[in-house]
Design an enzyme around this catalytic site. Structure first.
Site, PDB file in Angstrom:
ATOM      1  N   ASN A  13       5.890   1.864  15.142  1.00 46.68           N
ATOM      2  CA  ASN A  13       5.655   0.930  16.244  1.00 46.68           C
ATOM      3  C   ASN A  13       6.518  -0.322  16.156  1.00 46.68           C
ATOM      4  O   ASN A  13       7.147  -0.723  17.138  1.00 46.68           O
ATOM      5  CB  ASN A  13       4.178   0.515  16.265  1.00 46.68           C
ATOM      6  N   ASP A  34      13.992   6.967   9.336  1.00 46.85           N
ATOM      7  CA  ASP A  34      12.581   7.220   9.049  1.00 46.85           C
ATOM      8  C   ASP A  34      12.492   8.477   8.198  1.00 46.85           C
ATOM      9  O   ASP A  34      13.359   9.356   8.268  1.00 46.85           O
ATOM     10  CB  ASP A  34      11.801   7.421  10.354  1.00 46.85           C
ATOM     11  N   ASN A  96       2.192   1.365  -0.416  1.00 51.34           N
ATOM     12  CA  ASN A  96       3.414   0.796   0.155  1.00 51.34           C
ATOM     13  C   ASN A  96       4.407   0.336  -0.905  1.00 51.34           C
ATOM     14  O   ASN A  96       5.612   0.270  -0.644  1.00 51.34           O
ATOM     15  CB  ASN A  96       3.066  -0.326   1.137  1.00 51.34           C
ATOM     16  N   VAL A 119       8.843  -6.340   6.051  1.00 51.09           N
ATOM     17  CA  VAL A 119       7.741  -6.483   7.007  1.00 51.09           C
ATOM     18  C   VAL A 119       6.502  -5.732   6.511  1.00 51.09           C
ATOM     19  O   VAL A 119       5.373  -6.023   6.883  1.00 51.09           O
ATOM     20  CB  VAL A 119       8.167  -5.944   8.402  1.00 51.09           C
ATOM     21  N   HIS A 176       0.576 -14.012   3.333  1.00 52.61           N
ATOM     22  CA  HIS A 176       0.213 -13.361   4.600  1.00 52.61           C
ATOM     23  C   HIS A 176      -1.079 -12.586   4.398  1.00 52.61           C
ATOM     24  O   HIS A 176      -1.115 -11.369   4.369  1.00 52.61           O
ATOM     25  CB  HIS A 176       1.347 -12.429   5.018  1.00 52.61           C
TER      26      HIS A 176
HETATM   27  N1  APR Z   1      10.900   5.961   4.352  1.00 57.03           N
HETATM   28  C1  APR Z   1      11.146   5.763   5.656  1.00 57.03           C
HETATM   29  N2  APR Z   1      10.166   5.674   6.573  1.00 57.03           N
HETATM   30  C2  APR Z   1       8.904   5.789   6.156  1.00 57.03           C
HETATM   31  C3  APR Z   1       8.569   5.999   4.794  1.00 57.03           C
HETATM   32  C4  APR Z   1       9.645   6.091   3.882  1.00 57.03           C
HETATM   33  N3  APR Z   1       9.432   6.276   2.588  1.00 57.03           N
HETATM   34  N4  APR Z   1       7.230   6.067   4.705  1.00 57.03           N
HETATM   35  C5  APR Z   1       6.736   5.906   5.932  1.00 57.03           C
HETATM   36  N5  APR Z   1       7.738   5.740   6.812  1.00 57.03           N
HETATM   37  C6  APR Z   1       7.674   5.534   8.254  1.00 57.03           C
HETATM   38  C7  APR Z   1       6.616   6.356   8.956  1.00 57.03           C
HETATM   39  O1  APR Z   1       7.062   7.693   9.174  1.00 57.03           O
HETATM   40  C8  APR Z   1       6.430   5.581  10.261  1.00 57.03           C
HETATM   41  O2  APR Z   1       7.264   6.074  11.302  1.00 57.03           O
HETATM   42  O3  APR Z   1       7.293   4.190   8.533  1.00 57.03           O
HETATM   43  C9  APR Z   1       6.836   4.147   9.891  1.00 57.03           C
HETATM   44  C10 APR Z   1       5.718   3.134  10.002  1.00 57.03           C
HETATM   45  O4  APR Z   1       5.399   3.019  11.324  1.00 57.03           O
HETATM   46  P1  APR Z   1       3.910   2.752  11.865  1.00 57.03           P
HETATM   47  O5  APR Z   1       2.965   3.633  11.124  1.00 57.03           O
HETATM   48  O6  APR Z   1       3.948   2.818  13.334  1.00 57.03           O
HETATM   49  O7  APR Z   1       3.627   1.256  11.343  1.00 57.03           O
HETATM   50  P2  APR Z   1       4.021  -0.125  12.027  1.00 57.03           P
HETATM   51  O8  APR Z   1       2.931  -0.548  12.919  1.00 57.03           O
HETATM   52  O9  APR Z   1       5.400  -0.034  12.544  1.00 57.03           O
HETATM   53  O10 APR Z   1       3.952  -1.090  10.748  1.00 57.03           O
HETATM   54  C11 APR Z   1       4.873  -0.960   9.698  1.00 57.03           C
HETATM   55  O11 APR Z   1       4.466  -3.177   8.912  1.00 57.03           O
HETATM   56  O12 APR Z   1       2.725  -4.576   9.535  1.00 57.03           O
HETATM   57  C12 APR Z   1       3.246  -3.772   8.544  1.00 57.03           C
HETATM   58  O13 APR Z   1       1.422  -3.020   7.250  1.00 57.03           O
HETATM   59  C13 APR Z   1       2.272  -2.667   8.273  1.00 57.03           C
HETATM   60  O14 APR Z   1       3.280  -1.530   6.502  1.00 57.03           O
HETATM   61  C14 APR Z   1       3.135  -1.527   7.906  1.00 57.03           C
HETATM   62  C15 APR Z   1       4.490  -1.826   8.533  1.00 57.03           C
END
Ligand code: APR
Length: 313
Positions: A13, A34, A96, A119, A176
């Site tokens: 997102n 991703d 994370n 982030v 944060h």
């Molecule tokens: N490498 C690349 N991408 C990854 C990995 C990785 N090892 N692990 C997860 N992802 C990708 C997921 O496939 C997903 O598309 O990270 C993306 C995270 O997107 P969302 O779940 O939509 O999360 P989002 O709302 O974008 O938030 C991202 O920011 O606010 C913080 O805590 C929140 O950690 C979260 C981050």
């Protein structure tokens, strides 16, 4: 003139919203990467298919291969797991940590000169992780939280006072988390103290809402966390660097030396006012806080320290 290159790790997102916002500014070409390659490719293509209508010439490409991120000027890390209702940002720590560590190993390899904006939550601990794993100079690694928290604070003040958001200069420092430190003394409306417009009780109400601003969105969405305001906040930081704005904003940065001692937070990444420009974190500003704000600050720093101590670094 050669266009800059920005990599966004995580095409979820926040990452995809940021890609669209950045593309519209035409300042850089963007690589979305991703773990789910299809998502990165699909969202990048979707954004490019909007370019004839919106009229931008930036290129957005999606990939699952870090080779395509090589020589990025800025890398934004949004990869990770977002919060679910009832979860604190800290619950995300170990899951994370592994994500950010593996991402940073690739950044170090492919974009050794990049600025890194973290982030992923828990933000301050993940920024610290990025700093340690990349080994980059502290001026080039920062966490995005303060811009978002300050924007929420400003919006809530605007809502409460009925005064335009354009007049509000609000500032939030600290970790944060739920004990972030929205500042009373340094928050102003058209240069006047916020307390000229809000009673003590009203201000405390706004501060409380700011502290739980992220949680309020999580409760409403139920299946994820905030992304429009976070993406806008990252855009603010990226443009401050690329356009050498020397903008004062709040960001999580590594504190050491004189300023680390001043804030009692040496060896940690915590949100403080910085000057952000072409060299990254060009200055860290020492704030003369009130007694109440210092007490809140120390509490917030303790929370960050406790988390960082859990990290296997
Ligand atoms: N490498 C690349 N991408 C990854 C990995 C990785 N090892 N692990 C997860 N992802 C990708 C997921 O496939 C997903 O598309 O990270 C993306 C995270 O997107 P969302 O779940 O939509 O999360 P989002 O709302 O974008 O938030 C991202 O920011 O606010 C913080 O805590 C929140 O950690 C979260 C981050």
């Amino acid at each position: 003139m050669e266009k800059k290159k920005i990599t966004i790790v995580g095409a979820g997102n926040i990452g995809s919203t940021l890609a669209l916002l950045l593309a519209r500014r035409e300042t850089a070409d963007i690589t979305l990467i991703d773990i789910n390659e299809g998502v990165a490719k699909g969202k990048a293509l979707d954004i490019m298919e909007a370019s004839p209508i919106l009229g931008f010439n930036s290129h957005v490409v999606g990939t699952g291969d870090y080779k395509d991120t090589a020589n990025s000027d800025v890398v934004v890390i949004t990869a990770g797991f977002p919060r679910k209702p009832g979860m604190s940002r800290d619950d995300l720590l170990f899951k994370n940590y592994e994500v950010v560590k593996s991402v940073c190993e690739q950044i170090k390899r492919y974009s050794p000169e990049a600025f890194v904006i973290v982030v992923t939550n828990p933000l301050d601990a993940m920024t610290y992780t990025a700093l340690k794993v990349t080994g980059f100079p502290k001026e080039r690694v920062m966490g995005m939280a303060g811009v978002l928290d300050s924007s929420r604070f400003a919006y809530f003040i605007s809502e409460k006072t009925g005064i335009s958001v354009e007049n509000i200069n609000a500032f939030v420092i600290g970790g944060h988390g739920d004990d972030m430190v929205p500042l009373r003394k340094f928050t102003t409306i058209a240069g006047m103290p916020v307390t000229n417009f809000l009673s003590k009780e009203e201000l405390e109400e706004v501060i409380e809402r700011t502290r739980f601003g992220g949680g309020e969105i999580v409760q409403l969405l139920r299946t994820g966390s905030a992304f429009y305001a976070p993406a806008a906040s990252i855009l603010d930081m990226v443009l401050a660097i690329l356009w050498n704005k020397r903008k004062i904003l709040s960001a999580s940065v590594y504190l050491d030396g004189d300023v680390g001692e001043y804030y009692g937070a040496s060896g940690l990444c915590v949100g403080v006012p910085i000057v952000l420009g072409k060299d990254g974190v060009e200055e860290i500003i020492k704030l003369d806080l009130s007694d109440e704000e210092w007490a809140d600050w120390r509490k917030s720093v303790d929370s960050v320290r406790k988390l960082v101590e859990k990290l296997p670094l």
